[in-house]
Every structure is written in structure tokens, then in C-alpha cells.
Design a protein around this motif. Structure first.
Motif: not given
Length: 259
Positions: A123, A218, A214, A102
Motif C-alpha cells: 500500500d 482499493d 484500505k 496495510p
């Protein structure tokens, strides 16, 4: 002039990247862009780094691209050099987007043009009360560079993305919070402490789970539900295979029983 365009500090599982051209409002010239690319590579290869904080020295996060360098390229007439300069931005966009750790932007001041885009590559964005934001590209007759046409609608929605891009207005941290560009606004004196506390919290979590969270989020932003479900299943199986995860689950279950 700052000798080192980017200061990198590491503590408690967190890397802090501090843009260090305060005399130029941390404008993104080629050496700074290359330093950021190098910092991404270092963070990717360092298992001790579990979260990254990006911030700026002085009164700006970043005022954007280095206009002196850009004008010199335009006046030289070399389209190859101009293209290469712009590709540095795009390489950084791709590298930050695909870093499996992150990135938290601690926006301490002006975040304009390329600096606004740099913040959007992170992020999570938190801002000082005195921070200002803006995309002045369109009034100057130019268009976004660093994947902004892809990222900004996914952060604030297509309507606000078009509004901010077309109007080119400067706006404050509270407006940024209202539209979802930033998730937290704090006094400038507390910004670094709050950012580090958040990053250190994330850094205490098992890294594989954070990585898959993460990358999964995405992926889901650019694909369909079935692809997200497929990724989630494989990611969750990999997480459950970690001894650290099983230890934490047992401890959590025992706390529930005792509660």
C-alpha cells in the motif's frame, strides 16, 4: 545458502517480512513465494498484527523471479509446471491485495522485475536513497506477471506505467519519488527505523477503520463513485458501532473544547 527464505518478526502490532535469500538478491523462487503466501495467511488470522512491513536482507529488496528455476522449467518443456510457477505469483498478488491490513514496502536495494511488482503490491512504498528500480521484462521479450498491468497505472498513471514497462530502464529512488512510485526516500541507515515507526503508528489506530480505509480505497480504484459511496456508508456505520471509536471521538472532542 539461507535456510529460511522468509524471516517473520512481530513487534508492537507490526509483522516484518524479511526476504532472506541475500546470496540470490532475494530472487523469488517457489519456496519464497509459498512462504510469503503463508505469511499473508498468518497475518490475516492474527488480530495482534495490524500492519506489515516487507523488506529484504542484504543489498536487494528483490531482484525478481529466480531465473535458474525459470530456465529449468522452460528447458523441461513442461507448460503445466511453468503455468503453476507463474500462478504462485498471481496467488500472492491476490492474497496481498485482499489482506485487510496495510502493507508497507521498505525498499532497501534493488527492486527489479518481480521484486518491483512485489513492492507495488504494498500500500505504501518508502525507499533507501541507494535503492534502484526497473522492469526489465519487455527488453527480454516477456510481459508483466503479478497484476502489474492493473496496479502500476493506478500508482503512477497510465503514461508512466507504459514508459517504465516499454523502456525497461533502471532508475533511482529520486526518480521513483518524482513519479509517485514511492512516497518517501531516506538514508539506508534510517530506512528500517522510519518504516517501523510508520507501521507502528498505523498499528495504534482502531483496526476496523484502517481495514475499511484500505478496502474502500482499493474498491474505489476499480469501480465507480456510487459503489464507493455505498461501501463508505456501510463501513462508516460499522466503525461508529465500535466502542473504541466512540471513546476516541469523545477524547478528541474534549481536546478541542480545552484548546
Amino acid at each position: 545458502m539461507s535456510a529460511t527464505p522468509l524471516i517473520v518478526e512481530r513487534t508492537d502490532g507490526v509483522a516484518v517480512w524479511r526476504l532472506n535469500r541475500p546470496e540470490a538478491l532475494n530472487a523469488l523462487d517457489e519456496p519464497l513465494l509459498k512462504a510469503l503466501l503463508g505469511a499473508v495467511d498468518d497475518a490475516r488470522g492474527d488480530p495482534a498484527v495490524r500492519c506489515v512491513v516487507v523488506t529484504g536482507a542484504g543489498r536487494a529488496f528483490s531482484a525478481g523471479g529466480d531465473l535458474k528455476a525459470l530456465l529449468a522449467l522452460l528447458e523441461s518443456g513442461s507448460t503445466d509446471d511453468l503455468r503453476e510457477y507463474l500462478l504462485h505469483y498471481q496467488r500472492l498478488s491476490s492474497a496481498m491485495r485482499h489482506l485487510g491490513k496495510p502493507l508497507l514496502a521498505a525498499i532497501n536495494g534493488h527492486a527489479l522485475a518481480g521484486g518491483f511488482e512485489l513492492a507495488c503490491l504494498c500500500d505504501i512504498r518508502i525507499a533507501a536513497e541507494t535503492a534502484t528500480f526497473g522492469l526489465p521484462d519487455t527488453p527480454l521479450g516477456i510481459s508483466p506477471t503479478s497484476g502489474m498491468t492493473y496496479l502500476l497505472p493506478r500508482i503512477v498513471g497510465l503514461g508512466w506505467a507504459k514508459h517504465l514497462t516499454y523502456m525497461g530502464e533502471t532508475f533511482d529512488a529520486r526518480q521513483a519519488e518524482r513519479i509517485g512510485l514511492v512516497t518517501l526516500v531516506v538514508p539506508l541507515a534510517r530506512l528500517q527505523d522510519v518504516a517501523l515507526r510508520m507501521a507502528r503508528t498505523i498499528a495504534t489506530y482502531p483496526p476496523l477503520g484502517v481495514r475499511h480505509a484500505k478496502l474502500g480505497l482499493d474498491l474505489a480504484a476499480e469501480t465507480n463513485l456510487q459503489a464507493a459511496l455505498t461501501y463508505e456508508l456501510a463501513a462508516e456505520m460499522a466503525c461508529f458501532a465500535e466502542a473504541e471509536v466512540r471513546t476516541k471521538l469523545r477524547a478528541f472532542a474534549n481536546r478541542r473544547k480545552s484548546g
